[in-house]
Design an enzyme around this catalytic site. Sequence first.
Site: not given
Length: 486
Positions: A152, A285, A459
Amino acid sequence: MIDVPKQLLIAGTWQDAADGGTLPIDDPATGEILCRVADAGPKDARLAEDAAVAAQSQWGGTAPRARGEILRRAYEIVLSRVDELALLMTSEMGKPLAEARGEVTYAAEFLRWFSEEAVRIEGGWGTLPDGSARMLLMRRPVGPSLLITPWNFPLAMGARKVGPAIAAGCTMILKPAPQTPLSTLALAAILKEAGLPDGVLNVVTTSRAGEVCEPLLTGGRIRKLSFTGSTEVGRLLLAQCARTVVRTSMELGGNAPFVVFDDADLDRAVDGAMTAKMRNMGEACTAANRFFVHRSTAEEFARRLARRMGALVVGPGTREGVEVGPLIDAAGRAKVEELVADAVERGARVLVGGRTPEGTGWFYPPTVLTDVDPASRLMDTEIFGPVAAVLPFDDEDEAVRRANDTAWGLVGYVFTEVLDRALRVCERLEVGMVGLNTGLVSNPAAPFGGVKQSGLGREGGRVGIEEFLDYRYVAVPVRRGGSDRP
């Protein structure tokens, strides 16, 4: 469209798959095949692993400034090719060009951020409590890493993983999603152009993820897995990593709540909802799935949201002016169709959208549902499509309880003008990130990640590089009595 290598990158060389296999890459707007890329198998994975292991020692000892300069050059190259990279991305996954350009610059920022973090890796020095020794803390790269990225955000997710790995001194095997390998191959070519040594980054494109990845994770030489994808696949990979205790960071699924209180600025809330819901056609997400709106404003919020959603221009992402492109593939659209049909069967009312258009491509219209039964499947399923379900609530406790009533905990969105409530609800939500009066939380300078079944680790931000570093403690005894004799 920019031309990119279609082969595997192993030990600095572009090469075909060992068995000669290829993987077709489709245009989701037409269903037509764009091109074919090499389809790696287990033998190719072993070669990539050999290359990463062989390069680790020298790369791990490279000066931090040198590593940072490679990332900086890559950042500048990416920015010089925004339009070409955006068209490439849109062609393989459908994202509108304007949004694809935004992702390219977003990806570049990860390269710039971690080029700066490379020279900020710090250890420590201290005295043990009993005074018997000094404590020297060293930071070392964790070692060869397997990076698995989703379809995505193909360029941004590659940069978000590759950037800190390079900065920390880790070699890598990068496996992109089979739907969108072209953006990853373009990134690899750019890093090679920027001076990344052979073997540091190896790319294996494959339709056989299980055959390729499991031997790497259970073989004992890969020391780190960074995965972005579904919770279901994440659980499987965690089990494989357990066999050889591979260090993991997992960015998994989400089911984001979007909470609008009665004191919220409704215009601001609708603007935030459009961002949180429609980024990448809802295929994110971080996408808001469950819109909990105070009963006093729920109907008006839903009406305004439906008006905005219905006005969006749907079409091929490569066409200028398009705001909503196709979903990724037939399976992705079928899932959205089934979730909407289930909600409607349970009594949901469709304010806009809800019907699959005729014609080619995997398009689905922006959809707003009200009167949604809490038992509907879309309430506990990651929709990954342009569907917003609006549900009323009566008080703060109810809103928080329903927002937290999910196995996921990636991100939540809160809209309120009352400071005490804002802080209180942000603390009570069981998520890793909160958008307070905003529908956008992603930023290279911020730690991205969730709690519960949304994943492990972070991250981006200052902590992003920590995922690729180990501590080494050295005890240094202290001589007593002031003697300088050996």
